[in-house]
Design an enzyme around this catalytic site. Structure first.
Site, PDB file in Angstrom:
ATOM      1  N   SER A  92       0.821  -1.219   0.000  1.00 12.83           N
ATOM      2  CA  SER A  92       0.000   0.000   0.000  1.00 12.83           C
ATOM      3  C   SER A  92       0.848   1.259   0.000  1.00 12.83           C
ATOM      4  O   SER A  92       0.337   2.355  -0.132  1.00 12.83           O
ATOM      5  CB  SER A  92      -0.888   0.014   1.232  1.00 12.83           C
ATOM      6  OG  SER A  92      -0.086   0.176   2.384  1.00 12.83           O
ATOM      7  N   GLY A  93       2.143   1.138   0.183  1.00 16.81           N
ATOM      8  CA  GLY A  93       2.990   2.317   0.312  1.00 16.81           C
ATOM      9  C   GLY A  93       3.225   2.712   1.754  1.00 16.81           C
ATOM     10  O   GLY A  93       4.149   3.466   2.050  1.00 16.81           O
ATOM     11  N   GLY A  94       2.392   2.206   2.664  1.00 16.02           N
ATOM     12  CA  GLY A  94       2.502   2.591   4.070  1.00 16.02           C
ATOM     13  C   GLY A  94       3.858   2.238   4.667  1.00 16.02           C
ATOM     14  O   GLY A  94       4.461   3.034   5.390  1.00 16.02           O
ATOM     15  N   PHE A  95       4.356   1.044   4.350  1.00 11.43           N
ATOM     16  CA  PHE A  95       5.618   0.606   4.957  1.00 11.43           C
ATOM     17  C   PHE A  95       6.799   1.439   4.458  1.00 11.43           C
ATOM     18  O   PHE A  95       7.674   1.814   5.231  1.00 11.43           O
ATOM     19  CB  PHE A  95       5.866  -0.882   4.692  1.00 11.43           C
ATOM     20  CG  PHE A  95       7.119  -1.375   5.356  1.00 11.43           C
ATOM     21  CD1 PHE A  95       7.146  -1.621   6.722  1.00 11.43           C
ATOM     22  CD2 PHE A  95       8.286  -1.562   4.630  1.00 11.43           C
ATOM     23  CE1 PHE A  95       8.309  -2.051   7.352  1.00 11.43           C
ATOM     24  CE2 PHE A  95       9.453  -1.992   5.245  1.00 11.43           C
ATOM     25  CZ  PHE A  95       9.463  -2.231   6.613  1.00 11.43           C
ATOM     26  N   ASP A 145      -2.125   1.092   5.632  1.00 13.58           N
ATOM     27  CA  ASP A 145      -1.990   0.867   7.069  1.00 13.58           C
ATOM     28  C   ASP A 145      -0.865   1.728   7.629  1.00 13.58           C
ATOM     29  O   ASP A 145      -0.069   2.290   6.879  1.00 13.58           O
ATOM     30  CB  ASP A 145      -1.690  -0.611   7.359  1.00 13.58           C
ATOM     31  CG  ASP A 145      -0.351  -1.059   6.769  1.00 13.58           C
ATOM     32  OD1 ASP A 145       0.026  -0.547   5.696  1.00 13.58           O
ATOM     33  OD2 ASP A 145       0.307  -1.927   7.373  1.00 13.58           O
ATOM     34  N   GLY A 254       3.786  -5.159  10.114  1.00 14.21           N
ATOM     35  CA  GLY A 254       4.424  -4.576  11.287  1.00 14.21           C
ATOM     36  C   GLY A 254       5.467  -5.458  11.943  1.00 14.21           C
ATOM     37  O   GLY A 254       5.805  -5.250  13.111  1.00 14.21           O
ATOM     38  N   ASP A 304       7.038 -12.516   1.383  1.00 12.88           N
ATOM     39  CA  ASP A 304       7.931 -11.789   0.483  1.00 12.88           C
ATOM     40  C   ASP A 304       9.113 -11.313   1.316  1.00 12.88           C
ATOM     41  O   ASP A 304       8.997 -11.169   2.538  1.00 12.88           O
ATOM     42  CB  ASP A 304       7.240 -10.564  -0.125  1.00 12.88           C
ATOM     43  CG  ASP A 304       7.130  -9.433   0.883  1.00 12.88           C
ATOM     44  OD1 ASP A 304       6.225  -9.490   1.735  1.00 12.88           O
ATOM     45  OD2 ASP A 304       7.969  -8.503   0.852  1.00 12.88           O
ATOM     46  N   CYS A 344      20.413 -24.917  -9.917  1.00 21.89           N
ATOM     47  CA  CYS A 344      20.200 -23.695 -10.688  1.00 21.89           C
ATOM     48  C   CYS A 344      21.274 -23.545 -11.765  1.00 21.89           C
ATOM     49  O   CYS A 344      22.338 -24.161 -11.704  1.00 21.89           O
ATOM     50  CB  CYS A 344      20.138 -22.470  -9.776  1.00 21.89           C
ATOM     51  SG  CYS A 344      21.727 -21.687  -9.434  1.00 21.89           S
ATOM     52  N   HIS A 373      20.999 -17.246  -8.359  1.00 23.29           N
ATOM     53  CA  HIS A 373      21.155 -18.365  -7.423  1.00 23.29           C
ATOM     54  C   HIS A 373      20.300 -18.166  -6.176  1.00 23.29           C
ATOM     55  O   HIS A 373      19.571 -19.078  -5.766  1.00 23.29           O
ATOM     56  CB  HIS A 373      22.611 -18.580  -7.001  1.00 23.29           C
ATOM     57  CG  HIS A 373      22.686 -19.479  -5.810  1.00 23.29           C
ATOM     58  ND1 HIS A 373      22.563 -20.854  -5.905  1.00 23.29           N
ATOM     59  CD2 HIS A 373      22.736 -19.198  -4.485  1.00 23.29           C
ATOM     60  CE1 HIS A 373      22.566 -21.368  -4.686  1.00 23.29           C
ATOM     61  NE2 HIS A 373      22.667 -20.390  -3.800  1.00 23.29           N
TER      62      HIS A 373
HETATM   63 ZN   LIG Z   1      22.427 -22.372  -7.401  1.00 25.29          ZN
END
Ligand SMILES: [Zn+2]
Length: 393
Positions: A92-95, A145, A254, A304, A344, A373
């Site tokens: 939301s941009g709040g953080f 928030d 938070g 995230d 990977c 990686h």
């Molecule tokens: Zn790797």
């Protein structure tokens, strides 16, 4: 239709499921790489797709300041602008206002803040933060928030939680009134699964078998955010009252604001107890690989974190044998892979000596390979977590 969520397997408190969004299906628990400025730094979108990224996160604060919401809107939102056909979530941009602005001023109406780019004055309210997120056109958007600072006393934490609750109600009201303004209709997105507005009322998706989308056309989904600082009673109250307002998914906000890690875990576990079992639960902005596996074990569905991408750019790499600082001289002659257990493309092709050389020479490729990686390592961690949950382990 906006999203649908199905829990398909349980193992203890952990759950594995599927989240269907207007831009594709997501297997949960899911790790969402952070693409702050409409890019996951150092990685092109086609490679993100190959790595199996199902959803990524964009930061409203940064995109609002540059390139600006109107520019993104004219491309049909972030999907069109950044040529990313899969799901997107915006915060939301709040953080960011909280973390990047020492001079911010919070009132009942919203937050006045200065741009970290040029010092210009701006204002976010629940209404215009929603308007920005509708213009950016992510599949999942977040209520505006206030992120309570740490440490904060109970009076301050409660006042902040109450403000977030009032802002959540205003966010929902504005979103419900304006959600049809989402710019997807103006710019066709290749993989969109939505029927045209006013078209037949069901639509089977090719990949999802028994998914049946609801009536009408696709809109975004607005998630609520539980605050309450480190106070478990306030967390419970915040969860209950956010649920009363009613959202299709709930985030725990938070956290990771400077508190000890054990405290984070305790607050997450206590808050999860009060969230609905049939709705996605999103823990915002946390985690080392061990921690994201642990939060999934507690019952978190979405996470995230900037850690894998940010650490990669500083030469800090997560491996099955622990964390490695690639700049160290001991890697200079090492012909072995970064992580012998990683499949990977970086570990399959390059030696530690070469990665160390790139980093020491400040080559752009160092950032690319290190990020590839670390992202692979996080995504593989979550794949293993999903597999374990489905096996009941
Ligand atoms: Zn790797």
């Amino acid at each position: 239709m906006s999203i649908e969520f199905k829990v398909e397997a349980h193992s203890g408190a952990a759950r594995a499921g599927r989240l269907l969004t207007p831009h594709g299906e997501i297997e949960t628990p899911v790790f969402m790489p952070v693409g702050t400025a409409a890019t996951v730094k150092a990685v092109p979108q086609d490679i993100l797709e190959e790595l199996g990224v199902q959803i990524l996160l964009g930061n409203t604060y940064h995109l609002y300041l540059r390139p600006g919401v109107e520019t993104v809107r004219t491309f049909g939102g972030l999907h069109g602008f950044m040529a990313w056909p899969r799901a997107i979530l915006t915060d939301s941009g709040g953080f960011q206002v909280f973390s990047l602005n020492d001079l911010r001023k919070v009132t009942e109406e919203g937050v006045t803040f200065r741009s970290h780019l040029d010092g210009s004055l701006h204002f976010f309210s629940p209404e215009n933060a929603m308007a920005a997120q509708i213009g950016l056109g992510a599949d999942i958007v977040m209520a505006f928030d206030e992120c309570t600072e740490y440490p904060a006393d109970r009076t301050r934490t409660q006042a902040s939680m109450e403000l977030t609750l009032r802002w959540a109600a205003r966010s929902k009201k504005y979103f419900e009134e304006q959600k049809e303004q989402v710019p997807w209709k103006e710019y066709p997105v290749p993989s969109t699964q939505c029927p045209e507005k006013g078209a037949a009322n069901t639509h089977e998706t090719a990949s999802a078998g028994n998914w049946v989308l609801g009536t009408g056309y696709c809109t975004q989904s607005l998630f609520g955010i539980v605050q309450g600082g480190m106070d478990l009673a306030l967390r419970k109250e915040s969860a209950e009252r956010t649920i009363e307002i009613g959202f299709p998914g709930y985030a725990i906000g938070g956290l990771s604001v400077g508190e000890p890690r054990e405290r984070t875990r305790e607050v997450v576990e206590a808050t999860l107890e009060h969230l609905p079992k049939d709705k996605p639960r999103y823990l915002m902005g946390v985690g080392t690989p061990e921690e994201i596996a642990e939060y999934a074990r507690l019952g978190v569905d979405m996470m995230d974190c900037v850690l894998p991408t940010r650490a990669a750019r500083h030469g800090l790499l997560f491996t099955s044998e622990g964390k490695i600082s690639i700049k160290q001289a001991r890697h200079a002659q090492d012909a072995g892979p970064l992580d012998p257990n990683c499949l990977c493309r970086v570990c399959q092709r390059y030696s530690r000596a070469y990665l160390r050389h790139l980093y020491a020479s400040n080559e752009v490729l160092a950032q690319v390979l290190n990020t590839l990686h670390n992202l692979s390592f996080y995504l593989d961690t979550m794949r293993r977590v999903r597999h374990s949950i489905r096996l009941g382990e």
